[in-house]
Design a protein around this motif. Structure first.
Motif, PDB file in Angstrom:
ATOM      1  N   TRP A  74       3.996  -3.649   6.408  1.00 37.28           N
ATOM      2  CA  TRP A  74       2.939  -4.602   6.068  1.00 37.28           C
ATOM      3  C   TRP A  74       1.772  -4.597   7.071  1.00 37.28           C
ATOM      4  CZ3 TRP A  74       2.025  -6.264   1.539  1.00 37.28           C
ATOM      5  CH2 TRP A  74       1.123  -7.295   1.326  1.00 37.28           C
ATOM      6  N   PRO A  75       1.992  -4.423   8.372  1.00 36.18           N
ATOM      7  CA  PRO A  75       0.823  -4.315   9.273  1.00 36.18           C
ATOM      8  C   PRO A  75      -0.105  -3.164   8.905  1.00 36.18           C
ATOM      9  CG  PRO A  75       2.812  -4.724  10.534  1.00 36.18           C
ATOM     10  CD  PRO A  75       3.256  -4.458   9.129  1.00 36.18           C
ATOM     11  N   LEU A  76       0.432  -2.057   8.423  1.00 40.34           N
ATOM     12  CA  LEU A  76      -0.417  -0.939   8.004  1.00 40.34           C
ATOM     13  C   LEU A  76      -1.191  -1.283   6.736  1.00 40.34           C
ATOM     14  CD1 LEU A  76       2.144   1.983   8.543  1.00 40.34           C
ATOM     15  CD2 LEU A  76       0.294   1.267  10.064  1.00 40.34           C
ATOM     16  N   VAL A  77      -0.560  -2.051   5.832  1.00 39.67           N
ATOM     17  CA  VAL A  77      -1.257  -2.473   4.608  1.00 39.67           C
ATOM     18  C   VAL A  77      -2.417  -3.391   4.967  1.00 39.67           C
ATOM     19  CG1 VAL A  77      -0.989  -3.713   2.422  1.00 39.67           C
ATOM     20  CG2 VAL A  77       0.841  -2.224   3.236  1.00 39.67           C
ATOM     21  N   GLN A  78      -2.184  -4.338   5.879  1.00 43.11           N
ATOM     22  CA  GLN A  78      -3.260  -5.257   6.282  1.00 43.11           C
ATOM     23  C   GLN A  78      -4.400  -4.509   6.972  1.00 43.11           C
ATOM     24  OE1 GLN A  78      -1.018  -8.097   8.650  1.00 43.11           O
ATOM     25  NE2 GLN A  78      -1.049  -9.599   6.974  1.00 43.11           N
ATOM     26  N   LYS A  79      -4.048  -3.517   7.791  1.00 45.48           N
ATOM     27  CA  LYS A  79      -5.084  -2.759   8.492  1.00 45.48           C
ATOM     28  C   LYS A  79      -5.952  -1.970   7.514  1.00 45.48           C
ATOM     29  CE  LYS A  79      -5.686   0.717  12.115  1.00 45.48           C
ATOM     30  NZ  LYS A  79      -4.998   1.635  13.055  1.00 45.48           N
ATOM     31  N   ALA A  80      -5.311  -1.357   6.489  1.00 43.28           N
ATOM     32  CA  ALA A  80      -6.068  -0.567   5.520  1.00 43.28           C
ATOM     33  C   ALA A  80      -6.966  -1.448   4.665  1.00 43.28           C
ATOM     34  CB  ALA A  80      -5.114   0.238   4.642  1.00 43.28           C
ATOM     35  N   LEU A  81      -6.488  -2.640   4.298  1.00 42.77           N
ATOM     36  CA  LEU A  81      -7.290  -3.519   3.441  1.00 42.77           C
ATOM     37  C   LEU A  81      -8.354  -4.276   4.238  1.00 42.77           C
ATOM     38  CD1 LEU A  81      -4.524  -4.984   1.083  1.00 42.77           C
ATOM     39  CD2 LEU A  81      -6.137  -3.141   0.604  1.00 42.77           C
ATOM     40  N   ASN A  82      -8.106  -4.538   5.511  1.00 41.18           N
ATOM     41  CA  ASN A  82      -9.110  -5.230   6.331  1.00 41.18           C
ATOM     42  C   ASN A  82     -10.362  -4.381   6.533  1.00 41.18           C
ATOM     43  OD1 ASN A  82      -7.644  -7.582   6.638  1.00 41.18           O
ATOM     44  ND2 ASN A  82      -6.650  -6.909   8.539  1.00 41.18           N
ATOM     45  N   GLU A  83     -10.212  -3.066   6.461  1.00 47.46           N
ATOM     46  CA  GLU A  83     -11.392  -2.212   6.564  1.00 47.46           C
ATOM     47  C   GLU A  83     -12.362  -2.438   5.406  1.00 47.46           C
ATOM     48  OE1 GLU A  83     -10.019   1.750   6.791  1.00 47.46           O
ATOM     49  OE2 GLU A  83      -9.080   1.518   8.786  1.00 47.46           O
ATOM     50  N   HIS A  84     -11.821  -2.901   4.275  1.00 44.52           N
ATOM     51  CA  HIS A  84     -12.659  -3.221   3.110  1.00 44.52           C
ATOM     52  C   HIS A  84     -12.821  -4.726   2.940  1.00 44.52           C
ATOM     53  CE1 HIS A  84     -12.536   0.977   1.643  1.00 44.52           C
ATOM     54  NE2 HIS A  84     -11.315   0.978   2.152  1.00 44.52           N
ATOM     55  N   HIS A  85     -12.488  -5.475   3.958  1.00 39.99           N
ATOM     56  CA  HIS A  85     -12.668  -6.933   3.980  1.00 39.99           C
ATOM     57  C   HIS A  85     -11.857  -7.615   2.879  1.00 39.99           C
ATOM     58  CE1 HIS A  85     -15.847  -6.165   6.863  1.00 39.99           C
ATOM     59  NE2 HIS A  85     -16.417  -5.330   5.995  1.00 39.99           N
ATOM     60  N   VAL A  86     -10.585  -7.226   2.759  1.00 42.11           N
ATOM     61  CA  VAL A  86      -9.651  -7.845   1.810  1.00 42.11           C
ATOM     62  C   VAL A  86      -8.449  -8.313   2.608  1.00 42.11           C
ATOM     63  CG1 VAL A  86      -8.178  -7.514  -0.210  1.00 42.11           C
ATOM     64  CG2 VAL A  86     -10.409  -6.399  -0.107  1.00 42.11           C
ATOM     65  N   SER A  87      -8.074  -9.576   2.446  1.00 47.02           N
ATOM     66  CA  SER A  87      -6.934 -10.129   3.168  1.00 47.02           C
ATOM     67  C   SER A  87      -5.665  -9.980   2.340  1.00 47.02           C
ATOM     68  CB  SER A  87      -7.168 -11.611   3.488  1.00 47.02           C
ATOM     69  OG  SER A  87      -7.272 -12.355   2.288  1.00 47.02           O
ATOM     70  N   ALA A  88      -4.545  -9.744   3.028  1.00 45.04           N
ATOM     71  CA  ALA A  88      -3.249  -9.548   2.369  1.00 45.04           C
ATOM     72  C   ALA A  88      -2.220 -10.447   3.035  1.00 45.04           C
ATOM     73  CB  ALA A  88      -2.810  -8.094   2.466  1.00 45.04           C
ATOM     74  N   THR A  89      -1.354 -11.055   2.192  1.00 45.53           N
ATOM     75  CA  THR A  89      -0.337 -11.986   2.677  1.00 45.53           C
ATOM     76  C   THR A  89       1.010 -11.604   2.077  1.00 45.53           C
ATOM     77  OG1 THR A  89      -2.010 -13.720   2.710  1.00 45.53           O
ATOM     78  CG2 THR A  89       0.292 -14.411   2.924  1.00 45.53           C
ATOM     79  N   LEU A  90       2.051 -11.582   2.916  1.00 44.50           N
ATOM     80  CA  LEU A  90       3.416 -11.279   2.478  1.00 44.50           C
ATOM     81  C   LEU A  90       4.263 -12.528   2.643  1.00 44.50           C
ATOM     82  CD1 LEU A  90       5.585  -9.184   1.600  1.00 44.50           C
ATOM     83  CD2 LEU A  90       5.938  -8.725   4.038  1.00 44.50           C
ATOM     84  N   ASP A  91       4.833 -13.005   1.532  1.00 46.29           N
ATOM     85  CA  ASP A  91       5.689 -14.196   1.543  1.00 46.29           C
ATOM     86  C   ASP A  91       7.121 -13.740   1.276  1.00 46.29           C
ATOM     87  OD1 ASP A  91       6.886 -16.615   1.387  1.00 46.29           O
ATOM     88  OD2 ASP A  91       5.436 -17.512   0.000  1.00 46.29           O
ATOM     89  N   LEU A  92       7.944 -13.719   2.328  1.00 37.85           N
ATOM     90  CA  LEU A  92       9.327 -13.269   2.190  1.00 37.85           C
ATOM     91  C   LEU A  92      10.221 -14.329   1.570  1.00 37.85           C
ATOM     92  CD1 LEU A  92       9.776 -11.503   5.634  1.00 37.85           C
ATOM     93  CD2 LEU A  92       9.275 -10.449   3.424  1.00 37.85           C
ATOM     94  N   ILE A  93       9.825 -15.594   1.608  1.00 35.73           N
ATOM     95  CA  ILE A  93      10.637 -16.664   1.022  1.00 35.73           C
ATOM     96  C   ILE A  93      10.560 -16.610  -0.501  1.00 35.73           C
ATOM     97  CG2 ILE A  93      10.951 -19.157   0.862  1.00 35.73           C
ATOM     98  CD1 ILE A  93       9.807 -19.324   3.720  1.00 35.73           C
ATOM     99  N   GLU A  94       9.325 -16.530  -1.038  1.00 35.83           N
ATOM    100  CA  GLU A  94       9.145 -16.438  -2.489  1.00 35.83           C
ATOM    101  C   GLU A  94       9.309 -15.015  -3.004  1.00 35.83           C
ATOM    102  OE1 GLU A  94       5.405 -18.055  -3.506  1.00 35.83           O
ATOM    103  OE2 GLU A  94       5.907 -20.117  -2.924  1.00 35.83           O
ATOM    104  N   GLY A  95       9.207 -14.035  -2.106  1.00 34.31           N
ATOM    105  CA  GLY A  95       9.289 -12.639  -2.523  1.00 34.31           C
ATOM    106  C   GLY A  95       8.053 -12.184  -3.264  1.00 34.31           C
ATOM    107  N   SER A  96       6.871 -12.470  -2.689  1.00 30.39           N
ATOM    108  CA  SER A  96       5.615 -12.132  -3.357  1.00 30.39           C
ATOM    109  C   SER A  96       4.623 -11.549  -2.357  1.00 30.39           C
ATOM    110  CB  SER A  96       5.008 -13.370  -4.032  1.00 30.39           C
ATOM    111  OG  SER A  96       4.661 -14.341  -3.050  1.00 30.39           O
ATOM    112  N   MET A  97       3.674 -10.785  -2.896  1.00 27.55           N
ATOM    113  CA  MET A  97       2.554 -10.235  -2.128  1.00 27.55           C
ATOM    114  C   MET A  97       1.262 -10.727  -2.761  1.00 27.55           C
ATOM    115  SD  MET A  97       3.776  -6.286  -1.522  1.00 27.55           S
ATOM    116  CE  MET A  97       4.287  -6.052  -3.229  1.00 27.55           C
ATOM    117  N   THR A  98       0.329 -11.187  -1.912  1.00 24.34           N
ATOM    118  CA  THR A  98      -0.936 -11.767  -2.394  1.00 24.34           C
ATOM    119  C   THR A  98      -2.090 -11.094  -1.677  1.00 24.34           C
ATOM    120  OG1 THR A  98       0.199 -13.886  -2.671  1.00 24.34           O
ATOM    121  CG2 THR A  98      -2.204 -13.904  -2.803  1.00 24.34           C
ATOM    122  N   ILE A  99      -3.119 -10.736  -2.436  1.00 23.01           N
ATOM    123  CA  ILE A  99      -4.361 -10.198  -1.845  1.00 23.01           C
ATOM    124  C   ILE A  99      -5.533 -11.010  -2.400  1.00 23.01           C
ATOM    125  CG2 ILE A  99      -3.554  -7.864  -1.370  1.00 23.01           C
ATOM    126  CD1 ILE A  99      -5.558  -8.228  -4.452  1.00 23.01           C
TER     127      ILE A  99
END
Length: 337
Positions: A65-90
C-alpha cells in the motif's frame, strides 16, 4: 501597430527540410499529455471510488500500500486502505488537474482486489494502457465444463504485450486498447469450447504481418488460417437397428378356428374312419420319408426310439396312435350327443 514576423529556424546541415514519411505516423499516434497548465484551478468537488477486497489479499495489500499511495500521490490522488471493513478508497484532491486520472485509479484498486500484482496494475497510469474485466461465470452452466475451459485460459500466458489474470469467475486483462479486443475474443471463444491455440496462432501471424510496411495496407485474409469446425458424434450407432412398424388404426383380423380350417380343407365333411385312415397315411408317409434320407442313418434318433420302445409294454400303441385314438373317441361322443 507594428507587424511582427516569425522566422522559422534554418534546417540543420545534412537533414531534410521536411520530416520523413516514417516520422509522420509516429507524431500522429502520440496524443498530447495533460499538464498542470491546462487546468490550473483544479476541480470544485471531490470524486471518490471504493471497492472491497477478499480476506486473503489483506497481507499483500498491507505490504504494497505505501507504493500505491506514492504512485497515486504523483497525480494528486489520495488512497485509503481500511483493513477493518476490507475496502480500498481513492478520491481526488484540490491539486488534481487530470479528470481521467480518477478512473485510472479506480481500475488500479479493482485489479489489486482481483489478485493482480502492483507492478502490473500501476501500468494503467500510462496513457496507452487500459484494462478490461471479462465476466465468464454465466457463460457455461455445467460446473465441470466451466473448470476445464477456465484451465485452458490459465495456461495461455501473455499475448501480444498483454497480461491476463484468471481469478474466480472473471478474467482481468491489461494492455493496449487493440489488444484488449483480441484477448476478449480469445476468452469468449474458449468458453464456447473453441481451443485458444487457434486464436493464438492467428494473433502471432497478424503480429508478424504488422511488421511489414508493404502489407499494412493490404488484406490479410489470404495469410490467416481457416479452421473448420467438425462435429464428432461421441455416441456409437447401435448394432441392431429397430425398424418401427407401420401404424395401422384398424384391429388385426380375427384368427381362424379349427372348424374354419377343416371347412376350408374339406376335412369337416369326412367320416371318422376316413379321417383316421388319412392321419395314418400321413404318419406312414412321414416315416417313409425319414427312412429314405439319402441312405444316411441317424444313430441318435434310433437310440432314442429304442429307449422309448423299452419303456412301453409289447403290443402297446405309440404316442401318436394314442392321440389319434383319443381324438376319434371324442368325435364319436360328440356325434352321439
Amino acid at each position: 501597430m507594428a507587424s511582427s514576423s516569425i522566422r522559422a529556424p534554418a534546417p540543420a546541415a545534412g537533414k531534410d527540410e521536411f520530416p520523413s514519411e516514417k516520422s509522420e505516423p509516429e507524431n500522429r499516434d502520440k496524443e498530447p499529455t495533460l499538464s498542470k497548465e491546462d487546468n490550473p484551478r483544479g476541480f470544485w468537488e471531490e470524486s471518490s471510488f471504493a471497492t472491497l477486497f477478499p480476506k486473503y489479499r489483506e497481507a499483500y495489500l498491507k505490504e504494497c500500500w505505501p507504493l500505491v499511495q506514492k504512485a497515486l500521490n504523483e497525480h494528486h490522488v489520495s488512497a485509503t486502505l481500511d483493513l477493518i471493513e476490507g475496502s480500498m478508497t481513492i478520491c481526488t484532491t484540490k491539486k488534481t488537474f487530470d479528470p481521467h486520472i480518477i478512473l485510472r485509479a479506480r481500475d488500479i484498486i479493482k485489479l489489486l482486489a482481483r489478485s493482480v500484482a502492483f507492478e502490473q496494475a500501476v501500468r494503467l497510469l500510462q496513457d496507452d494502457v487500459a484494462c478490461d474485466i471479462i465476466k465468464i461465470g454465466s457463460l457455461v452452466r455445467n460446473k465441470e465444463r466451466f473448470v476445464k475451459r477456465r484451465r485452458q485460459l490459465i495456461g495461455i500466458g501473455t499475448l501480444n504485450t498483454l497480461l491476463h489474470m484468471v481469478q474466480g469467475n472473471s478474467v482481468s486483462a491489461i494492455g493496449p486498447f487493440n489488444g484488449l479486443q483480441e484477448i476478449q475474443k480469445v476468452v469468449l471463444d474458449t468458453m464456447k469450447n473453441i481451443h485458444p491455440i487457434y486464436n493464438i496462432k492467428t494473433l502471432m501471424i497478424k503480429q508478424e504481418l504488422a511488421k511489414d510496411s508493404e502489407l499494412r495496407t493490404q488484406s490479410w485474409e489470404r495469410f490467416l488460417p481457416q479452421f473448420k469446425h467438425k462435429n464428432v458424434n461421441k455416441c456409437k450407432e447401435p448394432k441392431k437397428k429397430t425398424v418401427k412398424k407401420e401404424y395401422i388404426p384398424f384391429p388385426p383380423p380375427q384368427p381362424e378356428s379349427q372348424i374354419d380350417k377343416e371347412l376350408a380343407s374339406g376335412e369337416y365333411f369326412l367320416k371318422a374312419n376316413q379321417k383316421k385312415w388319412q392321419k395314418m397315411e400321413a404318419i406312414q408317409a412321414k416315416r417313409a420319408g425319414e427312412a429314405s434320407t439319402e441312405g444316411q442313418l441317424d444313430v441318435a434318433a434310433v437310440k432314442e426310439k429304442v429307449k422309448k420302445a423299452k419303456g412301453r409294454k409289447p403290443g402297446a400303441l405309440t404316442a401318436e396312435e394314442v392321440k389319434l385314438k383319443m381324438e376319434a373317441d371324442e368325435e364319436k361322443k360328440k356325434r352321439k350327443k
